[in-house]
Motif scaffolding. Sequence first.
Motif, PDB file in Angstrom:
ATOM      1  N   GLU A  41       6.137   6.221  -6.042  1.00  0.00           N
ATOM      2  CA  GLU A  41       5.425   6.648  -4.837  1.00  0.00           C
ATOM      3  C   GLU A  41       5.047   8.127  -4.929  1.00  0.00           C
ATOM      4  O   GLU A  41       3.938   8.520  -4.561  1.00  0.00           O
ATOM      5  CB  GLU A  41       6.300   6.396  -3.606  1.00  0.00           C
ATOM      6  N   THR A  42       5.950   8.943  -5.444  1.00  0.00           N
ATOM      7  CA  THR A  42       5.680  10.366  -5.599  1.00  0.00           C
ATOM      8  C   THR A  42       4.509  10.589  -6.552  1.00  0.00           C
ATOM      9  O   THR A  42       3.628  11.413  -6.282  1.00  0.00           O
ATOM     10  CB  THR A  42       6.938  11.093  -6.119  1.00  0.00           C
ATOM     11  N   LEU A  45       1.266   9.813  -4.831  1.00  0.00           N
ATOM     12  CA  LEU A  45       0.876  10.883  -3.909  1.00  0.00           C
ATOM     13  C   LEU A  45       0.340  12.088  -4.673  1.00  0.00           C
ATOM     14  O   LEU A  45      -0.628  12.721  -4.242  1.00  0.00           O
ATOM     15  CB  LEU A  45       2.057  11.290  -3.030  1.00  0.00           C
ATOM     16  N   PRO A  50      -2.936   7.863  -1.591  1.00  0.00           N
ATOM     17  CA  PRO A  50      -2.002   7.543  -0.513  1.00  0.00           C
ATOM     18  C   PRO A  50      -2.021   6.081  -0.090  1.00  0.00           C
ATOM     19  O   PRO A  50      -0.998   5.557   0.351  1.00  0.00           O
ATOM     20  CB  PRO A  50      -2.442   8.461   0.630  1.00  0.00           C
ATOM     21  N   LYS A  54       1.203   3.786   0.175  1.00  0.00           N
ATOM     22  CA  LYS A  54       1.538   3.158   1.451  1.00  0.00           C
ATOM     23  C   LYS A  54       1.970   1.705   1.248  1.00  0.00           C
ATOM     24  O   LYS A  54       2.823   1.197   1.971  1.00  0.00           O
ATOM     25  CB  LYS A  54       0.319   3.228   2.372  1.00  0.00           C
ATOM     26  N   HIS A 106      10.319  14.070  -4.112  1.00  0.00           N
ATOM     27  CA  HIS A 106       9.424  13.347  -3.197  1.00  0.00           C
ATOM     28  C   HIS A 106       9.208  14.150  -1.912  1.00  0.00           C
ATOM     29  O   HIS A 106       8.068  14.275  -1.434  1.00  0.00           O
ATOM     30  CB  HIS A 106      10.022  11.979  -2.889  1.00  0.00           C
ATOM     31  N   VAL A 110       5.645  15.500  -0.329  1.00  0.00           N
ATOM     32  CA  VAL A 110       5.215  15.081   1.012  1.00  0.00           C
ATOM     33  C   VAL A 110       5.006  16.297   1.915  1.00  0.00           C
ATOM     34  O   VAL A 110       4.005  16.377   2.631  1.00  0.00           O
ATOM     35  CB  VAL A 110       6.225  14.084   1.628  1.00  0.00           C
ATOM     36  N   LYS A 114       1.553  17.452   3.586  1.00  0.00           N
ATOM     37  CA  LYS A 114       1.511  17.558   5.047  1.00  0.00           C
ATOM     38  C   LYS A 114       0.938  18.913   5.472  1.00  0.00           C
ATOM     39  O   LYS A 114       0.087  18.978   6.360  1.00  0.00           O
ATOM     40  CB  LYS A 114       2.918  17.378   5.620  1.00  0.00           C
TER      41      LYS A 114
END
Length: 161
Positions: A41-42, A45, A50, A54, A106, A110, A114
Amino acid sequence: MPLDNQTLPEAPQPAERPTLSGHSARLAKLTVQLKDLIARETELLKERKPQEAKRLHGEKSRLMAEYKDTIGKLKVNEYQLGDKASPDRKYLRQLTDALRETIRDHARVVLRLKSVTEGLIRSVGEEVSKKNSPVVGYGRNASMRATGPVKPTSLSLNQVI
């Protein structure tokens, strides 16, 4: 062979791996699966994908719930791991430390994404606000006048990654 000249963390050698059974074997398996899933997942991203990241949320939630349940069962049956310096505990500690490091990486990614997203939204909102501000000028009698009412503009991003 590692890609992009990155060194991969060394996995414990088979001679170092204890023979786990029951809840401890389940915990080891879940820890490795969670670590791999979060690392994937990292990477997604970091690659600015994304939507693909997801799609991993359902599996991650399921693994986290199983992990929590297994930890609870192991706490109740702690004697299965042996004494404090047992090979089982050391091996599980190594796996858990690797998972924690993956989670820290991670979290950094994120939080970085953000802050970038919030900055973009803030700058777009400021630009919209500037363009929609009323024009103040002088009227026919040399008195200050403002143009008609400004239509309100709102901007929101309602998407969770």
